[in-house]
Design an enzyme around this catalytic site. Structure first.
Site, PDB file in Angstrom:
ATOM      1  CE1 TYR A 159      -6.282 -79.956  35.565  1.00 55.92           C
ATOM      2  CE2 TYR A 159      -7.288 -80.720  37.610  1.00 55.92           C
ATOM      3  CZ  TYR A 159      -6.741 -79.697  36.836  1.00 55.92           C
ATOM      4  OH  TYR A 159      -6.666 -78.415  37.349  1.00 55.92           O
TER       5      TYR A 159
HETATM    6  N1  LIG Z   1      -2.647 -74.544  42.167  1.00 56.36           N
HETATM    7  C1  LIG Z   1      -2.610 -74.171  40.906  1.00 56.36           C
HETATM    8  O1  LIG Z   1      -1.594 -73.676  40.392  1.00 56.36           O
HETATM    9  C2  LIG Z   1      -3.829 -74.355  40.059  1.00 56.36           C
HETATM   10  C3  LIG Z   1      -5.038 -74.720  40.631  1.00 56.36           C
HETATM   11  N2  LIG Z   1      -6.144 -74.876  39.831  1.00 56.36           N
HETATM   12  C4  LIG Z   1      -7.415 -75.248  40.466  1.00 56.36           C
HETATM   13  O2  LIG Z   1      -7.628 -74.405  41.598  1.00 56.36           O
HETATM   14  C5  LIG Z   1      -8.189 -75.173  42.684  1.00 56.36           C
HETATM   15  C6  LIG Z   1      -7.287 -75.069  43.891  1.00 56.36           C
HETATM   16  O3  LIG Z   1      -5.996 -75.604  43.568  1.00 56.36           O
HETATM   17  P1  LIG Z   1      -5.069 -76.171  44.747  1.00 56.36           P
HETATM   18  O4  LIG Z   1      -5.249 -75.344  45.956  1.00 56.36           O
HETATM   19  O5  LIG Z   1      -3.703 -76.386  44.188  1.00 56.36           O
HETATM   20  O6  LIG Z   1      -5.792 -77.567  45.014  1.00 56.36           O
HETATM   21  P2  LIG Z   1      -5.220 -78.878  45.752  1.00 56.36           P
HETATM   22  O7  LIG Z   1      -4.503 -79.730  44.761  1.00 56.36           O
HETATM   23  O8  LIG Z   1      -4.530 -78.459  46.983  1.00 56.36           O
HETATM   24  O9  LIG Z   1      -6.611 -79.636  46.103  1.00 56.36           O
HETATM   25  C7  LIG Z   1      -7.501 -79.055  47.014  1.00 56.36           C
HETATM   26  C8  LIG Z   1      -8.088 -80.120  47.879  1.00 56.36           C
HETATM   27  O10 LIG Z   1      -9.008 -80.931  47.123  1.00 56.36           O
HETATM   28  C9  LIG Z   1      -9.146 -82.124  47.883  1.00 56.36           C
HETATM   29  N3  LIG Z   1      -9.705 -83.252  47.135  1.00 56.36           N
HETATM   30  C10 LIG Z   1      -9.120 -83.953  46.146  1.00 56.36           C
HETATM   31  N4  LIG Z   1      -9.914 -84.984  45.772  1.00 56.36           N
HETATM   32  C11 LIG Z   1     -11.014 -84.941  46.573  1.00 56.36           C
HETATM   33  C12 LIG Z   1     -12.188 -85.740  46.715  1.00 56.36           C
HETATM   34  N5  LIG Z   1     -12.370 -86.830  45.964  1.00 56.36           N
HETATM   35  N6  LIG Z   1     -13.107 -85.389  47.654  1.00 56.36           N
HETATM   36  C13 LIG Z   1     -12.912 -84.302  48.434  1.00 56.36           C
HETATM   37  N7  LIG Z   1     -11.831 -83.499  48.360  1.00 56.36           N
HETATM   38  C14 LIG Z   1     -10.891 -83.826  47.443  1.00 56.36           C
HETATM   39  C15 LIG Z   1      -7.735 -82.459  48.344  1.00 56.36           C
HETATM   40  O11 LIG Z   1      -7.848 -83.206  49.549  1.00 56.36           O
HETATM   41  P3  LIG Z   1      -6.617 -84.088  50.084  1.00 56.36           P
HETATM   42  O12 LIG Z   1      -5.810 -83.091  50.864  1.00 56.36           O
HETATM   43  O13 LIG Z   1      -7.262 -85.167  50.890  1.00 56.36           O
HETATM   44  O14 LIG Z   1      -5.889 -84.630  48.876  1.00 56.36           O
HETATM   45  C16 LIG Z   1      -7.073 -81.095  48.508  1.00 56.36           C
HETATM   46  O15 LIG Z   1      -6.827 -80.736  49.847  1.00 56.36           O
HETATM   47  C17 LIG Z   1      -8.364 -76.582  42.152  1.00 56.36           C
HETATM   48  O16 LIG Z   1      -9.687 -76.767  41.682  1.00 56.36           O
HETATM   49  C18 LIG Z   1      -7.380 -76.655  40.999  1.00 56.36           C
HETATM   50  O17 LIG Z   1      -7.765 -77.618  40.016  1.00 56.36           O
HETATM   51  C19 LIG Z   1      -6.088 -74.730  38.468  1.00 56.36           C
HETATM   52  C20 LIG Z   1      -4.901 -74.386  37.863  1.00 56.36           C
HETATM   53  C21 LIG Z   1      -3.720 -74.116  38.618  1.00 56.36           C
HETATM   54  N1  LIG Z   2      -5.999 -79.690  42.090  1.00 58.13           N
HETATM   55  C1  LIG Z   2      -4.956 -79.092  41.509  1.00 58.13           C
HETATM   56  N2  LIG Z   2      -5.036 -78.720  40.223  1.00 58.13           N
HETATM   57  C2  LIG Z   2      -3.951 -78.140  39.633  1.00 58.13           C
HETATM   58  C3  LIG Z   2      -2.772 -77.912  40.338  1.00 58.13           C
HETATM   59  C4  LIG Z   2      -2.720 -78.305  41.704  1.00 58.13           C
HETATM   60  O1  LIG Z   2      -1.698 -78.135  42.385  1.00 58.13           O
HETATM   61  N3  LIG Z   2      -3.824 -78.890  42.229  1.00 58.13           N
HETATM   62  N4  LIG Z   2      -1.688 -77.323  39.751  1.00 58.13           N
HETATM   63  C5  LIG Z   2      -1.703 -76.998  38.444  1.00 58.13           C
HETATM   64  C6  LIG Z   2      -0.448 -76.403  37.849  1.00 58.13           C
HETATM   65  O2  LIG Z   2      -0.051 -75.275  38.596  1.00 58.13           O
HETATM   66  C7  LIG Z   2      -0.587 -75.973  36.388  1.00 58.13           C
HETATM   67  O3  LIG Z   2      -1.569 -74.985  36.292  1.00 58.13           O
HETATM   68  C8  LIG Z   2       0.712 -75.366  35.897  1.00 58.13           C
HETATM   69  O4  LIG Z   2       1.688 -76.316  35.801  1.00 58.13           O
HETATM   70  C9  LIG Z   2      -2.883 -77.247  37.585  1.00 58.13           C
HETATM   71  N5  LIG Z   2      -4.014 -77.782  38.339  1.00 58.13           N
END
Ligand SMILES: NC(=O)C1=CN([C@@H]2O[C@H](COP(=O)(O)OP(=O)(O)OC[C@H]3O[C@@H](n4cnc5c(N)ncnc54)[C@H](OP(=O)(O)O)[C@@H]3O)[C@@H](O)[C@H]2O)C=CC1
Ligand SMILES: Nc1nc2c(c(=O)[nH]1)N=C([C@H](O)[C@@H](O)CO)CN2
Length: 248
Positions: A159
């Site tokens: 990832y």
């Molecule tokens: N949340 C956090 O603390 C952090 C987030 N980030 C980044 O910020 C962004 C938002 O995070 P967050 O809101 O937690 O994201 P999520 O984990 O909620 O993912 C967002 C959406 O991406 C969709 N997705 C996953 N795989 C695919 C695919 N193959 N095709 C189309 N859609 C797909 C999922 O759909 P489905 O519902 O079907 O699974 C999900 O609803 C992400 O890019 C994440 O990596 C980075 C660090 C920390």
């Molecule tokens: N697609 C996602 N990416 C990440 C998520 C998540 O919920 N969905 N969460 C994290 C964590 O919050 C990490 O930043 C701290 O443990 C990272 N990426």
């Protein structure tokens, strides 16, 4: 449409907006009267909530190139121009130990975090250029990466590697698309916990940054809004991480 009728303002495209960050971003822009088109993979209540607010929903799975190209064509069928593309869709997969499973996860990570943004940017460049021409303002691409790129990850190595590649793609597209289109990345650390994150996990995660808070998705929304307003930033990778890079 008669020549007197105003051309609708270009929409913002957000991928993966059925929940969490993408959903919060879409609600924020809809509340400001900004048109939104969003993708979702799995139907969730957020899809209906956003369409009820006027957003256009497109079901898309970026796991295959066909799924990505089909999504691009559906966006083109919806609008002739775009204000911004926000690559939010992501799969936070943990590494697998078994070789075949590990190989599959690695491919899956690069497909959603690298191949999808790459092909969508190329496929929708013309709509972003039209948006810039229509509004007289630069348009935007924003990649959501991850603070963990700075140090790697023992549990999410595929990832994080794919997010590192997306950070590098930010630099290439910033050069390629200037001056009409700005291309930046936001590298968050913890934004919001997931359901099921234990109290112990939460305590340890909060202790990893200097500011020690769970900021919520509003922190990301504010940063996206800043980038869209900022006319002199491209090729930047913004660390939205509570000072995690300074925490010992
Ligand atoms: N949340 C956090 O603390 C952090 C987030 N980030 C980044 O910020 C962004 C938002 O995070 P967050 O809101 O937690 O994201 P999520 O984990 O909620 O993912 C967002 C959406 O991406 C969709 N997705 C996953 N795989 C695919 C695919 N193959 N095709 C189309 N859609 C797909 C999922 O759909 P489905 O519902 O079907 O699974 C999900 O609803 C992400 O890019 C994440 O990596 C980075 C660090 C920390
Ligand atoms: N697609 C996602 N990416 C990440 C998520 C998540 O919920 N969905 N969460 C994290 C964590 O919050 C990490 O930043 C701290 O443990 C990272 N990426």
């Amino acid at each position: 449409m008669s020549s007197q009728q105003a051309v609708p303002a270009p929409p913002i495209l957000i991928t993966g907006a059925a929940q969490r960050s993408g959903y919060s971003l879409a609600k924020h822009w809809l509340a400001k009267g900004q048109a939104v088109i969003f993708s979702y993979r799995t139907f969730k209540p957020g899809v209906n909530e956003l369409t009820a607010l006027g957003a256009v929903a497109i079901q898309a799975d970026f796991a295959t190139d066909e799924g990505i190209f089909n999504f691009i064509n559906q966006v083109k069928a919806q609008t002739p121009s775009l204000r911004a593309v926000i690559h939010n869709a992501s799969d936070w997969a943990t590494d697998e130990k078994q070789p075949e499973a590990a190989a599959a996860i690695f491919k899956q990570m690069f497909q959603v975090h690298q191949q999808a943004p790459f092909l969508i940017n190329l496929g929708l460049e013309s709509l972003l250029l039209t948006g810039a021409e229509q509004t007289g303002q630069m348009t935007d691409i924003i990649h959501l990466t991850d603070d963990a790129v700075r140090r790697g990850s023992s549990k999410h190595s595929a990832y994080v590697a794919s997010k590192a590649a997306l950070e590098n793609l930010t630099l290439s597209f910033a050069s390629r698309f200037a001056p009409q289109i700005k291309v930046n990345a936001i590298a968050p650390a913890l934004l919001a916990f997931n359901k099921g994150d234990t109290a112990d996990y939460q305590k340890k995660a909060l202790a990893k940054s200097l500011l020690g808070i769970e900021p919520g998705f509003i922190a990301l929304t504010q940063t996206v809004e800043f980038l869209l307003k900022q006319p002199y930033m491209t090729g930047a990778i913004l660390p939205l991480n509570g000072g995690r890079h300074l925490q010992v």
